[in-house]
Each structure stands twice: as C-alpha cells, then as structure tokens.
Design a protein around this motif. Sequence first.
Motif, PDB file in Angstrom:
ATOM      1  N   LEU A 173       0.830  -1.203   0.000  1.00  0.00           N
ATOM      2  CA  LEU A 173       0.000   0.000   0.000  1.00  0.00           C
ATOM      3  C   LEU A 173       0.867   1.257   0.000  1.00  0.00           C
ATOM      4  N   GLY A 174       1.894   1.270   0.842  1.00  0.00           N
ATOM      5  CA  GLY A 174       2.794   2.417   0.878  1.00  0.00           C
ATOM      6  C   GLY A 174       3.590   2.569  -0.406  1.00  0.00           C
ATOM      7  N   LEU A 175       4.023   1.448  -0.976  1.00  0.00           N
ATOM      8  CA  LEU A 175       4.770   1.505  -2.233  1.00  0.00           C
ATOM      9  C   LEU A 175       3.903   2.012  -3.377  1.00  0.00           C
ATOM     10  N   VAL A 176       2.629   1.619  -3.383  1.00  0.00           N
ATOM     11  CA  VAL A 176       1.710   2.072  -4.422  1.00  0.00           C
ATOM     12  C   VAL A 176       1.535   3.592  -4.356  1.00  0.00           C
ATOM     13  N   LEU A 177       1.302   4.109  -3.158  1.00  0.00           N
ATOM     14  CA  LEU A 177       1.116   5.558  -3.018  1.00  0.00           C
ATOM     15  C   LEU A 177       2.371   6.316  -3.418  1.00  0.00           C
ATOM     16  N   PHE A 178       3.538   5.835  -2.977  1.00  0.00           N
ATOM     17  CA  PHE A 178       4.785   6.516  -3.325  1.00  0.00           C
ATOM     18  C   PHE A 178       5.018   6.503  -4.833  1.00  0.00           C
ATOM     19  N   ALA A 179       4.770   5.344  -5.477  1.00  0.00           N
ATOM     20  CA  ALA A 179       5.005   5.246  -6.914  1.00  0.00           C
ATOM     21  C   ALA A 179       4.088   6.185  -7.687  1.00  0.00           C
ATOM     22  N   MET A 180       2.822   6.285  -7.260  1.00  0.00           N
ATOM     23  CA  MET A 180       1.889   7.190  -7.935  1.00  0.00           C
ATOM     24  C   MET A 180       2.349   8.639  -7.824  1.00  0.00           C
ATOM     25  N   VAL A 181       2.687   9.054  -6.617  1.00  0.00           N
ATOM     26  CA  VAL A 181       3.101  10.447  -6.398  1.00  0.00           C
ATOM     27  C   VAL A 181       4.413  10.735  -7.117  1.00  0.00           C
ATOM     28  N   PHE A 182       5.314   9.760  -7.109  1.00  0.00           N
ATOM     29  CA  PHE A 182       6.603   9.944  -7.779  1.00  0.00           C
ATOM     30  C   PHE A 182       6.409  10.079  -9.288  1.00  0.00           C
ATOM     31  N   GLY A 183       5.493   9.303  -9.860  1.00  0.00           N
ATOM     32  CA  GLY A 183       5.201   9.425 -11.290  1.00  0.00           C
ATOM     33  C   GLY A 183       4.631  10.784 -11.643  1.00  0.00           C
ATOM     34  N   VAL A 184       3.740  11.306 -10.810  1.00  0.00           N
ATOM     35  CA  VAL A 184       3.184  12.645 -11.039  1.00  0.00           C
ATOM     36  C   VAL A 184       4.283  13.693 -10.946  1.00  0.00           C
ATOM     37  N   ALA A 185       5.207  13.518  -9.989  1.00  0.00           N
ATOM     38  CA  ALA A 185       6.308  14.469  -9.837  1.00  0.00           C
ATOM     39  C   ALA A 185       7.210  14.465 -11.071  1.00  0.00           C
ATOM     40  N   LEU A 186       7.478  13.294 -11.626  1.00  0.00           N
ATOM     41  CA  LEU A 186       8.298  13.226 -12.845  1.00  0.00           C
ATOM     42  C   LEU A 186       7.606  13.920 -14.011  1.00  0.00           C
ATOM     43  N   LYS A 187       6.283  13.760 -14.080  1.00  0.00           N
ATOM     44  CA  LYS A 187       5.534  14.432 -15.136  1.00  0.00           C
ATOM     45  C   LYS A 187       5.625  15.950 -14.994  1.00  0.00           C
ATOM     46  N   LYS A 188       5.600  16.430 -13.760  1.00  0.00           N
ATOM     47  CA  LYS A 188       5.674  17.872 -13.519  1.00  0.00           C
ATOM     48  C   LYS A 188       7.029  18.459 -13.902  1.00  0.00           C
TER      49      LYS A 188
END
Length: 463
Positions: A221-236
């Motif tokens: 669960l924690g890895l999923v949330l981190f990966a999602m937020v990290f992907g959005v950050a890379l897009k930004k």
Amino acid sequence: MEKKSEINGHTVPSSSSTDRIIEKSAQRSCGEKVLEFLKRNLLVIMTVSGVLVGVGLGMVVRSMKLTKAQMIYFAFPGEMLLRMLKMIILPLVVCSLISGAASLDTRSLGKLGGIAVAYFLGTTLIASGIGVTLAFIIKPGVGAGALNTNSLGLESVTPNKETADSFLDLARNLFPSNLVAAAFRSYATDYKMVASGNDSNGTILYQKVPIATETDGMNILGLVLFAMVFGVALKKLGAEGEELIRFFNAFNEATMVLVSWIMWYIPFGIIFLVGSKIVEMEDVVLLVTSLGKYIVASILGHIIHGGIVLPLIYFAFTRKNPFSFLSGLITPFTTAFATCSSSATLPSMIKCVEENNGVDKRISRFILPIGATVNMDGAAIFQCIACRLHRSAQQHRAERRSDLHHPGDGHGLERGRSGHPSRRHHHHRHHPGGHRPAHQRSVPHAGRRLDCGPDHHSGERGG
C-alpha cells in the motif's frame, strides 16, 4: 445455367473435381483454425489441465501417508512458483505505477483515480451485502459445532485488533517511514498489558496499551502511493524528467518479459501447488461436515458477484459481452485459485488484460496494481459470512458450557469469566494486594472490567 465455383478468388466452372478441391480447402482451413486456437490458448489449456492434474495427483499422494518432511519436498515446485511470482511483484508494481502516472496528465489521472476509487468502494459494498444476505439465508454456523481447529491442522486465530487501531495502521502503512523496509515489512499494532493500579479489593488492574510492531510482508500500500506520487512528480518536471520516465518505461517492459517467461512455468507449478494443498488437509470429512454450509455460501457468493454482478456492471457501461472479456482472463483465474493471492496473480493479470483483451497499457498498469491492493471483493464476501459462522460457534460453546455448569453461572460465562462466582470471591479473600493467579487478573476492556478466565479467548478461536 452453368454453376460457377470460386477457388483462391478465381471463378471456375463447377465440377466434381473442383468441389473436392473446395472441400479439401475448407477442411484445411478448419484444421488451421483449430491449430491457431490451440496455439493461442495453449497456456490457458495447460493451466486448467494443471489444476485438474494437481487435484488428481493430490488425491493419489494423499493415500501414501507422507511425513511432514516429504510433504515439504512434494510442494517444492509449487513453492518455487509462488517465490517467482512474489519476486516480480515489487518491480512490476513500482515501475508500472510510475510509468502509468507519468504517461497521463494530472487532470486525466485525477479523473481516472476518482472513477477507480468509486468503483472499488461500490463493488466492495455490493460484495459485503451479498455476503451478509447469504449468511442470514444459509446460516453457515449450523453444523459447525463439532469443528475442532487442531484436528483440521489449521492455525489458531489471534485476538482481533481494535477498530481504531486498524484504521490508524492503514494510514501509517500509506506513509512508510522507510521505503527500503516497506519492501519486506509492514506496520502492525500489537498490545501489551500494563498495570494501572489497584481497585478497592486490592486487585491489580491492567490496561491494554497499543504498541508498534512490524510484520513480515511487503507494505504494498505504501509503495503504491509513493510510486503514484513519484510518477506525477516526474511528469511535472517536464523535459528534465523524461530520461527517468524512459528508464522506468524500459524497466517496466523488461519486467513484463520476465512475467511472460514465468507464466510458462505456471502450469507445472500449479500441479504441485494444488496437489500439496490437498495432501496437507488432515481431515477432509470433518472439514466438509463442519464447514460445508460456510464453503457453499462462500462459493455461491463469489459466483453471484463475479458471474452476475460484475458482468452486469461491465455490460451497462460498455454494451459488450462481458464473458468474452472474462474468457481472456482464465490464466489469472486459475493462478488466483492455486495461489490464493491477488498480488501473486497481478503479473499474469496485467499480461492477459493487455494481450488478450486489448486494454491500454497506461490504464492497466495504473489501475491493476491499485486494484490488487485496495479492491478485495472476495475477502469482503467470505469475511461477512465468517462473522456469522463465528457468532454461531460462540453460541454453541455457550450452550455446551451452560449444560456443564449451574444455570446461574451463564452470565459470567458469556462475559469470558471462569463461570464460578463463589470461587472468584474466594480468591479475593485469599489473595490480597492483587496476588491472584495470572489467568484471573482483572483487565479493563472497552470501558468495563472483565475477568479473563480460562475461556476468555475460546470464543475468538471459533470461526
């Protein structure tokens, strides 16, 4: 008028020879279709056959009365399948989510995430409703009074956590303090009894205090949330983040190649995985007689939810045949049946959804890892039914104890006490200052004091 026939697109006069040529051509094309079908569905056929062979092999080996060590050796090929599937989960989930989140713009990501959460909540509520309804109709606890956990070789159930601590643990696991540790450990609340003083009779009062512990198992669960937020950050980041996005895309594709290799081992591993489960069952007759209604209710609930409710939802939104979609997911279904793990089924699910059903990679690799973690419709069904079974088992124990003790002691028994009020008063007089036996010390729980006698946990092991 002369009949005309067509061979390879050319019109020729009809004759017996041309009719034979056309017939052979039709037969050849039919054979080619069969071969093409077998080639396309070879893995599915092998996987289903593996389950059937595993059941037969398990029944044969079961009669050999293997020792515990021999059972472990027999289950080794199935254990290797589980280890390979679990090995690939971490890179697959992290890379898939980072790649999926980075490939979508923020607005589309928010819309897709909102739809997914609404769908997960809605289907879970429906599944819970089905489970509760079936539990009251079928009454799975009837006939479970003879159930003996030890004779079935099942693990005993530990006492349940407080509801508040369950929600707090969920929030803590969403934000792991150490990402490396989250790959193999999860946060879990445990309890310890702390002395909080004495009452008017000199009895030591104990208070249950939550303490932080860690349990083995990936905090997905924690890895999923981190990966999602990290992907959005890379897009930004725009152009600066493109190199890292391409890296995770390549990593993701390489992981899917590994998944395709592992999937060819699934039919062989499933044979021993299913067979070993059958061999390890100590008393099938007792299991069926004691839990027959519970098993039937659980299976019926899954059939109703997975075979009626979810296909209707699919048809309502797409106006397409849902069973043609489900036919492309037979391999993940059989893998889930053998492994009993949604996370272990995730690699084959992603591959089949993309290759057999043509789902966009950006959607499948973003939604499926979240669904494997959050959406637990099957668990909702069987846990609702298990609550009814647990309640019936508690009532059966209370009835049996009331036959063995004086009717006036029933109130103490229902509250988990020893069932002998006079004996409790005797201990109050002869053990001043709280020096009572450990199993009779008072423990405050949920705002009241309970005497934890020998039967305090007996009700929690029943179901």
